[in-house]
Design a protein around this motif. Structure first.
Motif, PDB file in Angstrom:
ATOM      1  N   VAL A   1       0.674  -1.326   0.171  1.00  0.00           N
ATOM      2  CA  VAL A   1       0.032   0.170  -0.004  1.00  0.00           C
ATOM      3  C   VAL A   1       0.684   1.388  -0.138  1.00  0.00           C
ATOM      4  O   VAL A   1       0.666   2.246  -0.706  1.00  0.00           O
ATOM      5  CB  VAL A   1      -0.920   0.127   1.355  1.00  0.00           C
ATOM      6  CG1 VAL A   1      -1.661   1.495   1.426  1.00  0.00           C
ATOM      7  CG2 VAL A   1      -2.037  -1.059   1.120  1.00  0.00           C
ATOM      8  N   TYR A   2       1.817   1.071   0.693  1.00  0.00           N
ATOM      9  CA  TYR A   2       2.695   2.485   1.000  1.00  0.00           C
ATOM     10  C   TYR A   2       3.826   2.782  -0.010  1.00  0.00           C
ATOM     11  O   TYR A   2       4.219   3.865  -0.021  1.00  0.00           O
ATOM     12  CB  TYR A   2       3.352   2.645   2.356  1.00  0.00           C
ATOM     13  CG  TYR A   2       2.364   2.806   3.399  1.00  0.00           C
ATOM     14  CD1 TYR A   2       2.172   4.337   3.633  1.00  0.00           C
ATOM     15  CD2 TYR A   2       1.309   2.142   4.003  1.00  0.00           C
ATOM     16  CE1 TYR A   2       1.126   4.823   4.806  1.00  0.00           C
ATOM     17  CE2 TYR A   2       0.735   2.424   4.862  1.00  0.00           C
ATOM     18  CZ  TYR A   2       0.611   3.914   5.298  1.00  0.00           C
ATOM     19  OH  TYR A   2      -0.586   4.356   6.291  1.00  0.00           O
ATOM     20  N   CYS A   3       4.183   1.644  -0.665  1.00  0.00           N
ATOM     21  CA  CYS A   3       5.247   1.814  -1.821  1.00  0.00           C
ATOM     22  C   CYS A   3       4.975   2.840  -2.724  1.00  0.00           C
ATOM     23  O   CYS A   3       4.037   2.909  -3.244  1.00  0.00           O
ATOM     24  CB  CYS A   3       5.811   0.415  -2.267  1.00  0.00           C
ATOM     25  SG  CYS A   3       6.928   0.842  -3.703  1.00  0.00           S
ATOM     26  N   PRO A   4       5.676   3.880  -2.828  1.00  0.00           N
ATOM     27  CA  PRO A   4       5.403   5.072  -3.930  1.00  0.00           C
ATOM     28  C   PRO A   4       5.451   4.798  -5.567  1.00  0.00           C
ATOM     29  O   PRO A   4       5.039   5.722  -6.195  1.00  0.00           O
ATOM     30  CB  PRO A   4       6.125   6.118  -3.403  1.00  0.00           C
ATOM     31  CG  PRO A   4       7.520   5.464  -2.898  1.00  0.00           C
ATOM     32  CD  PRO A   4       6.834   4.282  -2.281  1.00  0.00           C
ATOM     33  N   GLU A   5       6.285   3.623  -5.662  1.00  0.00           N
ATOM     34  CA  GLU A   5       6.344   3.393  -6.979  1.00  0.00           C
ATOM     35  C   GLU A   5       5.211   2.889  -7.895  1.00  0.00           C
ATOM     36  O   GLU A   5       5.117   3.559  -8.805  1.00  0.00           O
ATOM     37  CB  GLU A   5       7.730   2.625  -7.167  1.00  0.00           C
ATOM     38  CG  GLU A   5       9.010   3.079  -7.116  1.00  0.00           C
ATOM     39  CD  GLU A   5       9.030   4.640  -8.169  1.00  0.00           C
ATOM     40  OE1 GLU A   5       8.727   4.196  -9.274  1.00  0.00           O
ATOM     41  OE2 GLU A   5       9.312   5.717  -7.651  1.00  0.00           O
ATOM     42  N   PRO A   6       4.628   1.758  -7.760  1.00  0.00           N
ATOM     43  CA  PRO A   6       4.756   0.823  -6.751  1.00  0.00           C
ATOM     44  C   PRO A   6       5.734  -0.258  -7.115  1.00  0.00           C
ATOM     45  O   PRO A   6       5.648  -0.674  -8.188  1.00  0.00           O
ATOM     46  CB  PRO A   6       3.415   0.202  -6.394  1.00  0.00           C
ATOM     47  CG  PRO A   6       2.716   0.306  -8.018  1.00  0.00           C
ATOM     48  CD  PRO A   6       3.421   1.516  -8.613  1.00  0.00           C
ATOM     49  N   ALA A   7       6.652  -0.717  -6.194  1.00  0.00           N
ATOM     50  CA  ALA A   7       7.613  -1.671  -6.394  1.00  0.00           C
ATOM     51  C   ALA A   7       7.425  -2.895  -5.748  1.00  0.00           C
ATOM     52  O   ALA A   7       8.351  -4.053  -6.003  1.00  0.00           O
ATOM     53  CB  ALA A   7       9.094  -1.142  -6.068  1.00  0.00           C
TER      54      ALA A   7
ATOM     55  N   TYR B   1      12.527  -1.069 -10.296  1.00  0.00           N
ATOM     56  CA  TYR B   1      11.858   0.408  -9.881  1.00  0.00           C
ATOM     57  C   TYR B   1      11.914   0.843  -8.487  1.00  0.00           C
ATOM     58  O   TYR B   1      11.741   2.002  -8.376  1.00  0.00           O
ATOM     59  CB  TYR B   1      10.450   0.062 -10.429  1.00  0.00           C
ATOM     60  CG  TYR B   1      10.007  -0.112 -11.958  1.00  0.00           C
ATOM     61  CD1 TYR B   1      10.139   0.797 -12.926  1.00  0.00           C
ATOM     62  CD2 TYR B   1       9.774  -1.366 -12.338  1.00  0.00           C
ATOM     63  CE1 TYR B   1      10.143   0.565 -14.053  1.00  0.00           C
ATOM     64  CE2 TYR B   1       9.584  -1.854 -13.682  1.00  0.00           C
ATOM     65  CZ  TYR B   1       9.926  -0.875 -14.585  1.00  0.00           C
ATOM     66  OH  TYR B   1       9.708  -1.031 -16.124  1.00  0.00           O
ATOM     67  N   CYS B   2      12.580  -0.364  -7.442  1.00  0.00           N
ATOM     68  CA  CYS B   2      12.500   0.264  -6.210  1.00  0.00           C
ATOM     69  C   CYS B   2      13.529   1.401  -6.243  1.00  0.00           C
ATOM     70  O   CYS B   2      14.701   1.005  -6.479  1.00  0.00           O
ATOM     71  CB  CYS B   2      12.960  -1.055  -5.387  1.00  0.00           C
ATOM     72  SG  CYS B   2      13.508  -0.455  -3.743  1.00  0.00           S
ATOM     73  N   LYS B   3      13.333   2.414  -5.631  1.00  0.00           N
ATOM     74  CA  LYS B   3      14.360   3.670  -5.611  1.00  0.00           C
ATOM     75  C   LYS B   3      15.044   3.570  -4.049  1.00  0.00           C
ATOM     76  O   LYS B   3      15.731   4.375  -4.089  1.00  0.00           O
ATOM     77  CB  LYS B   3      13.370   4.841  -5.673  1.00  0.00           C
ATOM     78  CG  LYS B   3      12.662   5.062  -6.892  1.00  0.00           C
ATOM     79  CD  LYS B   3      12.296   6.500  -7.025  1.00  0.00           C
ATOM     80  CE  LYS B   3      11.242   6.860  -6.334  1.00  0.00           C
ATOM     81  NZ  LYS B   3      10.449   7.972  -6.743  1.00  0.00           N
ATOM     82  N   GLY B   4      14.819   2.594  -3.398  1.00  0.00           N
ATOM     83  CA  GLY B   4      15.262   2.527  -2.053  1.00  0.00           C
ATOM     84  C   GLY B   4      15.064   3.626  -1.077  1.00  0.00           C
ATOM     85  O   GLY B   4      15.833   3.816  -0.339  1.00  0.00           O
ATOM     86  N   CYS B   5      13.613   3.945  -1.257  1.00  0.00           N
ATOM     87  CA  CYS B   5      13.336   4.877  -0.048  1.00  0.00           C
ATOM     88  C   CYS B   5      13.321   4.437   1.227  1.00  0.00           C
ATOM     89  O   CYS B   5      13.431   5.048   2.083  1.00  0.00           O
ATOM     90  CB  CYS B   5      11.730   5.713  -0.531  1.00  0.00           C
ATOM     91  SG  CYS B   5      10.639   4.580  -0.318  1.00  0.00           S
ATOM     92  N   GLY B   6      13.112   3.237   1.325  1.00  0.00           N
ATOM     93  CA  GLY B   6      12.822   2.618   2.839  1.00  0.00           C
ATOM     94  C   GLY B   6      11.530   2.621   3.624  1.00  0.00           C
ATOM     95  O   GLY B   6      11.508   2.354   4.772  1.00  0.00           O
ATOM     96  N   ILE B   7      10.517   3.352   2.844  1.00  0.00           N
ATOM     97  CA  ILE B   7       9.035   3.339   3.634  1.00  0.00           C
ATOM     98  C   ILE B   7       8.671   2.027   3.851  1.00  0.00           C
ATOM     99  O   ILE B   7       8.164   1.840   4.790  1.00  0.00           O
ATOM    100  CB  ILE B   7       8.168   4.043   2.431  1.00  0.00           C
ATOM    101  CG1 ILE B   7       8.516   5.502   2.335  1.00  0.00           C
ATOM    102  CG2 ILE B   7       6.909   3.991   3.128  1.00  0.00           C
ATOM    103  CD1 ILE B   7       7.869   6.435   1.273  1.00  0.00           C
ATOM    104  N   CYS B   8       8.919   1.024   2.968  1.00  0.00           N
ATOM    105  CA  CYS B   8       8.436  -0.266   3.289  1.00  0.00           C
ATOM    106  C   CYS B   8       8.884  -0.923   4.443  1.00  0.00           C
ATOM    107  O   CYS B   8       8.419  -1.433   5.258  1.00  0.00           O
ATOM    108  CB  CYS B   8       8.585  -1.246   2.009  1.00  0.00           C
ATOM    109  SG  CYS B   8      10.442  -1.293   1.540  1.00  0.00           S
ATOM    110  N   SER B   9      10.182  -0.502   4.793  1.00  0.00           N
ATOM    111  CA  SER B   9      11.013  -0.899   5.893  1.00  0.00           C
ATOM    112  C   SER B   9      10.203  -0.325   7.265  1.00  0.00           C
ATOM    113  O   SER B   9      10.056  -1.134   8.227  1.00  0.00           O
ATOM    114  CB  SER B   9      12.523  -0.628   5.732  1.00  0.00           C
ATOM    115  OG  SER B   9      13.047  -1.132   6.938  1.00  0.00           O
ATOM    116  N   GLN B  10      10.029   0.905   7.133  1.00  0.00           N
ATOM    117  CA  GLN B  10       9.310   1.505   7.838  1.00  0.00           C
ATOM    118  C   GLN B  10       8.048   1.089   8.478  1.00  0.00           C
ATOM    119  O   GLN B  10       7.642   1.197   9.653  1.00  0.00           O
ATOM    120  CB  GLN B  10       9.454   3.103   7.678  1.00  0.00           C
ATOM    121  CG  GLN B  10      10.555   4.043   7.628  1.00  0.00           C
ATOM    122  CD  GLN B  10      11.447   4.029   9.071  1.00  0.00           C
ATOM    123  OE1 GLN B  10      10.869   4.467  10.058  1.00  0.00           O
ATOM    124  NE2 GLN B  10      12.809   3.604   8.923  1.00  0.00           N
ATOM    125  N   VAL B  11       7.408   0.790   7.261  1.00  0.00           N
ATOM    126  CA  VAL B  11       5.758   0.754   7.860  1.00  0.00           C
ATOM    127  C   VAL B  11       5.506  -0.834   8.186  1.00  0.00           C
ATOM    128  O   VAL B  11       4.659  -1.153   8.783  1.00  0.00           O
ATOM    129  CB  VAL B  11       4.838   0.929   6.799  1.00  0.00           C
ATOM    130  CG1 VAL B  11       5.021   2.355   6.366  1.00  0.00           C
ATOM    131  CG2 VAL B  11       5.037   0.072   5.385  1.00  0.00           C
TER     132      VAL B  11
END
Ligand code: SF4
Ligand code: SF4
Length: 105
Positions: free
Chosen positions: A50-56, A82-92
């Motif tokens: 849900v939270y991945c901004p790419e979505p990757a 396509y994953c940019k490595g923003c880390g949001i997935c890891s945070q949530v």
């Protein structure tokens, strides 16, 4: 002093000539850290998806059984193109199933 162009004289910009052409822009090349997903720690809550901004994050119909015998009908995987490595997935992620590690080439 030169006069400014009116808006009617300015050429059109930002046109999308081919739908879905953004798929050619592989944003994974921007990454300095990559998320690594531990399948046994994942409880299939969908939050990373849900939270991945790419979505990757991919939600795939691939059955998976954990080492403790828990059976799931879906598997979440990361599309590193396509994953940019923003880390949001890891945070949530509520179980810390996704760890960010340095990108190595
Ligand atoms: S690091 Fe960012 S872009 Fe990559 S899968 Fe996680 S949320 Fe998506
Ligand atoms: S947020 Fe964590 S537990 Fe939830 S689906 Fe993603 S990896 Fe699995």
């Amino acid at each position: 002093m030169a006069s400014l162009s009116s808006w009617k004289e300015i050429p059109l910009g930002g046109l999308i000539k081919e739908p879905q052409s953004s798929r050619y822009n592989k944003t994974g090349s921007w990454r300095t850290e990559r998320p690594v997903l531990e399948q046994d720690a994942c409880i299939r809550c969908t939050l990373c998806w849900v939270y991945c901004p790419e979505p990757a994050i991919l939600e795939l119909p691939k059955p998976y059984t954990t080492k403790k015998g828990i059976k799931y009908n879906v598997t979440y995987e990361i599309n590193y193109d396509y994953c940019k490595g923003c880390g949001i997935c890891s945070q949530v992620c509520p179980t810390k199933a996704i760890k960010m590690v340095p990108e190595v080439s």
